[in-house]
Design an enzyme around this catalytic site. Structure first.
Site, PDB file in Angstrom:
ATOM      1  N   SER A   2      16.412  -0.267  -2.997  1.00  0.00           N
ATOM      2  CA  SER A   2      14.607  -0.654  -2.922  1.00  0.00           C
ATOM      3  C   SER A   2      14.679  -2.098  -3.860  1.00  0.00           C
ATOM      4  CB  SER A   2      13.949  -0.090  -2.622  1.00  0.00           C
ATOM      5  OG  SER A   2      13.458   0.786  -4.417  1.00  0.00           O
ATOM      6  N   ALA A  42       7.081  -0.080  -5.037  1.00  0.00           N
ATOM      7  CA  ALA A  42       7.306   0.917  -4.427  1.00  0.00           C
ATOM      8  C   ALA A  42       8.647   1.096  -4.280  1.00  0.00           C
ATOM      9  CB  ALA A  42       7.831  -0.451  -2.720  1.00  0.00           C
ATOM     10  N   ALA A  43       9.205   1.802  -5.276  1.00  0.00           N
ATOM     11  CA  ALA A  43      10.615   2.404  -5.116  1.00  0.00           C
ATOM     12  C   ALA A  43      10.194   3.856  -5.709  1.00  0.00           C
ATOM     13  CB  ALA A  43      11.445   1.848  -6.819  1.00  0.00           C
ATOM     14  N   GLY A  44       9.400   4.284  -5.612  1.00  0.00           N
ATOM     15  CA  GLY A  44       8.572   5.183  -5.523  1.00  0.00           C
ATOM     16  C   GLY A  44       8.312   5.678  -4.736  1.00  0.00           C
ATOM     17  N   ASP A  45       7.576   4.557  -3.898  1.00  0.00           N
ATOM     18  CA  ASP A  45       7.048   5.043  -2.201  1.00  0.00           C
ATOM     19  C   ASP A  45       7.727   5.140  -1.267  1.00  0.00           C
ATOM     20  OD1 ASP A  45       4.980   4.344  -3.465  1.00  0.00           O
ATOM     21  OD2 ASP A  45       4.066   2.640  -2.756  1.00  0.00           O
ATOM     22  N   GLY A  56       9.567  -7.231  -3.308  1.00  0.00           N
ATOM     23  CA  GLY A  56       8.495  -6.824  -2.190  1.00  0.00           C
ATOM     24  C   GLY A  56       8.385  -5.507  -2.319  1.00  0.00           C
ATOM     25  N   GLY A  71       0.886  -1.198   0.149  1.00  0.00           N
ATOM     26  CA  GLY A  71      -0.050  -0.262   0.280  1.00  0.00           C
ATOM     27  C   GLY A  71       0.629   1.230  -0.566  1.00  0.00           C
ATOM     28  N   LYS A  72       0.788   2.203  -0.558  1.00  0.00           N
ATOM     29  CA  LYS A  72       1.600   3.254  -1.118  1.00  0.00           C
ATOM     30  C   LYS A  72       1.516   4.028   0.178  1.00  0.00           C
ATOM     31  CE  LYS A  72       2.062   5.162  -4.894  1.00  0.00           C
ATOM     32  NZ  LYS A  72       3.210   4.966  -5.468  1.00  0.00           N
ATOM     33  N   GLY A  73       0.347   4.123   1.352  1.00  0.00           N
ATOM     34  CA  GLY A  73       0.335   5.153   2.249  1.00  0.00           C
ATOM     35  C   GLY A  73       1.661   4.201   3.454  1.00  0.00           C
ATOM     36  N   ALA A  74       1.378   3.285   3.508  1.00  0.00           N
ATOM     37  CA  ALA A  74       2.185   1.936   4.132  1.00  0.00           C
ATOM     38  C   ALA A  74       3.500   1.804   3.849  1.00  0.00           C
ATOM     39  CB  ALA A  74       1.584   1.026   4.796  1.00  0.00           C
TER      40      ALA A  74
END
Length: 296
Positions: A274, A241-244, A279, A37-40
């Site tokens: 990352s 998730a690299a951007g996150d 994952g 999840g982007k927020g998490a």
């Protein structure tokens, strides 16, 4: 302190040789489940890199929600969890052998994160100086939070991902917007050069534009200056998730008081590390690893 308002998903990741074509059936190479999840992802990144974080999110009523609860509470991010009567959010992620990904998100509990829940958490949220937002919760909630923090004189960092259904009125409340190249095109218009597109976002109200360009690094355009920071060369196996990770690391670095250039390099290094791991949250590096890549 950093506040994050956003989504919590369980990522169901299937690895394949090449992306599945329309009408094609192929065998997957590996199936894995990860907290995401982007927020998490952004909250966990900031927390693991040493930041003090308040994370407001909604979890559901199923086993996926229990998995997320365990993961968040293990690193002291259970302070802002709200529970709702809904399946938890999930993301279905296809990862090719080149490390690229395609993602389908089912919002589930995330779509219950309402402006009322944000208002109820106002006192805890506004202890933070920096707010991280994405676009995986109802947009009215994202807009409400951006306005709340902007009017309180706080820094609002908005990741417009996914880039659909964004009311551009939010841009007047955003301190730094952090699109990738696809999201930039959807916001500013297609067939525009980088400088023309960023100028258009400035005219819409954005103070600063931070364009994430993957292995080409980042381009930052501010009211008074522009910066280009190259990417670190690594062997990518999964860009999920690299951007996150970039956003979480960037916010953490700013919160520590580092200057803009140092914060951008720190975030680029974190994102580069990352993509060398599989994952979302499992790929987040630690401070000592980032320092080593930076040569510190």
């Amino acid at each position: 302190m950093i506040a994050v308002i956003g989504s919590s998903n369980v990522d169901m990741v299937i690895n394949v040789d090449d992306f599945t074509l329309p009408g094609q059936t192929q065998k997957g190479l590996e199936l894995s489940y990860y907290p995401g999840g982007k927020g998490a992802n952004q909250a966990v990144t900031s927390r693991l890199l040493g930041g003090e974080v308040y994370f407001l999110t909604c979890l559901g009523n199923d086993g996926n929600a229990q998995m997320m609860k365990r993961e968040l509470e293990a690193i002291d991010l259970g302070n802002g969890i709200r529970y709702v009567d809904s399946p938890n959010g999930v993301a279905l992620i296809e990862v090719s052998s080149s490390g690229e990904n395609r993602i389908i998100v089912y919002p589930g509990a995330n779509f219950h994160l309402s402006p009322e829940i944000i208002a109820d958490s106002r006192e805890s949220l506004l202890k933070a100086d920096i707010l991280l937002l994405q676009n995986e919760i109802p947009f009215e909630s994202t807009l409400y939070a951006a306005k709340l923090f902007s009017e309180a004189g706080k820094t609002v960092i908005f990741d417009p991902a996914p880039s659909s259904n964004i009311d551009k009125s939010i841009l007047r409340y955003v301190s730094i917007i952090t699109p990738n190249e696809t999201e930039m095109a959807e916001l500013a218009g297609y067939n525009l050069g980088i400088e023309e597109a960023t100028a258009k976002l400035h005219k819409m109200g954005c103070e600063d534009v931070l364009l994430k360009r993957g292995n080409k690094g980042v381009f930052f355009s501010g009211r008074s200056k522009s910066l280009v920071v190259p990417a670190f060369k690594v062997r990518a196996i999964d860009s999920t998730a690299a951007g996150d990770v970039f956003n979480g690391a960037f916010a953490c670095s700013l919160d520590r008081g580092l200057d803009l250039h140092a914060s951008l390099r720190y975030a680029c290094a974190a994102a580069a590390l990352s993509v060398t791991r599989r994952g979302a949250q499992k790929s987040i590096p630690r401070n000592e690893e980032i320092g080593s890549l930076l040569g510190e």
